[in-house]
Write an enzyme that holds these catalytic residues in place. Structure first.
Site, PDB file in Angstrom:
ATOM      1  N   HIS A   1      33.140-104.974  -2.954  1.00 39.21           N
ATOM      2  CA  HIS A   1      33.395-105.354  -4.564  1.00 39.21           C
ATOM      3  C   HIS A   1      33.207-106.992  -4.156  1.00 39.21           C
ATOM      4  CE1 HIS A   1      35.386-106.600  -8.234  1.00 39.21           C
ATOM      5  NE2 HIS A   1      35.242-105.281  -8.648  1.00 39.21           N
TER       6      HIS A   1
ATOM      7  N   GLU B   1      27.425-104.411 -10.148  1.00 38.64           N
ATOM      8  CA  GLU B   1      28.511-104.980 -11.099  1.00 38.64           C
ATOM      9  C   GLU B   1      27.983-106.647 -10.928  1.00 38.64           C
ATOM     10  OE1 GLU B   1      32.594-102.953 -11.375  1.00 38.64           O
ATOM     11  OE2 GLU B   1      32.299-104.230  -9.625  1.00 38.64           O
TER      12      GLU B   1
END
Ligand code: 13P
Length: 245
Positions: free
Chosen positions: A96, A165
């Site tokens: 992430h 993302e």
């Protein structure tokens, strides 16, 4: 393939919130849940508690991270893939952007983590995505391609998920145009076919909410969404699940 809807609570929540949110889900979920896999990536500390509440097959558990170390050992503060497996975790988020940025996670670290997840038969959710200046310089494809390159050195046995993302869309309320999402998803799809020879489910994450979920989920080749802020509101999260067509 059914869509994957992941709630990434990040560093939020409490025992009480898990109790009340799961109760809310149980009362408000429609049969739409059968069209998707709903993954609850709550803080690791609470996974075991949530596992005791998730007795049905409606949701599966996700972890937001895993140790680079295997199994057990003298690694103070670490939580291994084996331990996550023990509390019924099925999906593990890796790479992430917040961890790459705030915890200096490197590509080598991520390779170890993905290997540990796969060795335990769990599914890595590998996050990629560029920041705004990279996009403005039109270098986003090369940037994401470099991030994907680590997968070439991994024996991708079993399932694997990639989440696109874009950093500039995370927590900002800004969502890329559907054409921009589509362009990147198609690029990642072509990359995986050419270099990895495996078909992966591809997700989008970044400011997904009840107003944009339906359109995002309808984009070709989108395998689901990774939801941050909106997953903390149980009503919004259920509406996102209900947006799966
Ligand atoms: P937001 O949905 O809050 O933008 O967060 C996205 C994200 O980082 C999910 O992993």
């Amino acid at each position: 393939m059914s869509k994957i809807i992941i709630a990434n609570w990040k560093m939020n929540g409490s025992i009480q919130k898990i109790n009340t949110d799961l109760m809310y889900y149980n009362q408000h979920l429609t049969s739409n849940i059968q069209k998707c896999s709903v993954v609850l990536a709550i803080p690791q500390l609470y996974l075991s508690h949530a596992a005791s509440l998730c007795k049905n097959d409606m949701y599966v558990l996700g972890s937001q991270d895993v140790s680079i170390f295997e199994n057990y050992g003298a690694y103070t503060g670490e939580i291994s893939a084996q331990m996550l497996k023990d509390v019924n975790v099925r999906y593990v988020i890796v790479g992430h952007s917040e961890r790459r940025l705030f915890l200096n996670e490197t590509q080598n670290t991520l390779i170890k983590k993905i290997n540990n997840i796969l060795d335990m038969g769990m599914i890595p959710v590998y996050c990629v995505g560029e920041n705004l200046s990279t996009r403005e310089k039109k270098e986003h494809m090369n940037f994401v391609s470099d991030q994907l390159d680590i997968l070439k050195s991994i024996n991708l046995k079993g399932e694997c998920v990639i989440a696109y993302e874009p950093i500039w869309a995370i927590g900002t309320g800004i969502v890329p145009h559907e054409d921009e999402v589509s362009e990147m998803i198609n690029f990642i799809s072509a990359y995986t076919k050419e270099h990895l020879n495996v078909k992966m489910q591809l997700l989008y994450g970044g400011s997904v909410n009840i107003n944009n979920a339906k359109n995002i989920l309808a984009i070709d080749n989108i395998g689901g969404v990774l939801v941050g802020g909106s997953s903390l509101n149980p009503e919004e999260f259920i509406n996102i699940i209900n947006a799966v067509g």
